[in-house]
Design an enzyme around this catalytic site. Sequence first.
Site, PDB file in Angstrom:
ATOM      1  N   LYS A 105      -1.059 -15.849  -3.000  1.00  0.00           N
ATOM      2  CA  LYS A 105      -1.458 -15.230  -4.425  1.00  0.00           C
ATOM      3  C   LYS A 105      -0.946 -14.692  -5.085  1.00  0.00           C
ATOM      4  O   LYS A 105      -0.827 -14.046  -5.620  1.00  0.00           O
ATOM      5  CB  LYS A 105      -3.015 -14.616  -3.261  1.00  0.00           C
ATOM      6  CG  LYS A 105      -4.082 -15.909  -3.197  1.00  0.00           C
ATOM      7  CD  LYS A 105      -5.140 -14.993  -2.163  1.00  0.00           C
ATOM      8  CE  LYS A 105      -6.214 -16.549  -1.945  1.00  0.00           C
ATOM      9  NZ  LYS A 105      -6.866 -16.021  -0.365  1.00  0.00           N
ATOM     10  N   GLN A 151      -8.733 -10.922   2.265  1.00  0.00           N
ATOM     11  CA  GLN A 151      -8.328 -11.894   3.065  1.00  0.00           C
ATOM     12  C   GLN A 151      -9.187 -12.077   4.605  1.00  0.00           C
ATOM     13  O   GLN A 151      -9.391 -11.441   5.420  1.00  0.00           O
ATOM     14  CB  GLN A 151      -7.382 -12.061   3.673  1.00  0.00           C
ATOM     15  CG  GLN A 151      -6.951 -13.605   3.959  1.00  0.00           C
ATOM     16  CD  GLN A 151      -5.907 -14.445   3.184  1.00  0.00           C
ATOM     17  OE1 GLN A 151      -6.197 -14.656   2.125  1.00  0.00           O
ATOM     18  NE2 GLN A 151      -6.841 -15.445   3.533  1.00  0.00           N
ATOM     19  N   ASP A 188     -14.124 -14.329  -4.794  1.00  0.00           N
ATOM     20  CA  ASP A 188     -13.935 -15.642  -4.357  1.00  0.00           C
ATOM     21  C   ASP A 188     -15.472 -15.887  -4.437  1.00  0.00           C
ATOM     22  O   ASP A 188     -15.770 -16.452  -4.141  1.00  0.00           O
ATOM     23  CB  ASP A 188     -14.233 -14.772  -3.154  1.00  0.00           C
ATOM     24  CG  ASP A 188     -12.540 -15.168  -2.333  1.00  0.00           C
ATOM     25  OD1 ASP A 188     -12.321 -15.030  -3.120  1.00  0.00           O
ATOM     26  OD2 ASP A 188     -11.908 -13.369  -1.490  1.00  0.00           O
TER      27      ASP A 188
END
Length: 285
Positions: free
Chosen positions: A53, A97, A120
Amino acid sequence: MAQIIDGKAVSAAVKAEVAEETAKLRDEKGLKVGLAVVIVGNDPASRVYVNNKKKACEAVGFQSYEYALEESTTQEQLLDLVNVLNRDDRVNGILVQLPLPKHIDEKAVINAISPDKDVDAFHPINVGKIMIGEYSFLPCTPAGVMRLIESTGTDITGKQCVVIGRSNIVGKPQAMLLLQKNGTVTICHSKTKNLKEICLGADILVVAIGRANFVTGDMIKEGAVVIDVGMNRLENGKLCGDVEFESAEKKASFITPVPGGVGPMTIAMLMKNTLTAAKQQAGIE
């Protein structure tokens, strides 16, 4: 024999679009885009994802802010950090995460992220918006799947679409996105009866069940578009998907490989979501 859907090429195109728009907004509006990534503990797979990322942020011209916390970090400490990031104007998107250590409630952490920075698209508000078709962000993997289907030139309207898997991250939102494109959608799962017969009716088959080589060629309709979301490691160390590729390739018209199919799309769509968040926060349409 099926045509291979090249996820690396499609994701590169998405990232190029994001990089071009990011540079334009920076030059014309002075807009800088920032993504904060929080990792708790030392899970090797999570570390790989976070590094990827960061590389993607660099490639598209974003600022990336990494917060690497000890495994022993308390839920309260993590929530405090999320609240700080919610208020930080440099940060347009926040990604915590997963998975988190067992002593931390993932749901509480997801719910603490501002829906405007939830790139997300896991926050209940963003999930609800997807349900009614008025979303700002889409979960990255289902959004990537839609882009891959689009890349084949397939018109989803009126097609029989089967999604195997009903997770909140992939299966459920995937079904909603196919439905919004006028597909006729069936969701299958571990309790589904006559799974083979249902799959054989699918013009578009999306498999996200987390079981290696679960779907075989004899379950696939001739000419179907097959998207394999699975990522499994066999005993010999090789990666494979949820679809048994060799037999499926003989039946499908288009198929994604593993690796190199859906995987690269997830990070590309994360970059797209982060840019969308930055534009919305700056009042740019």
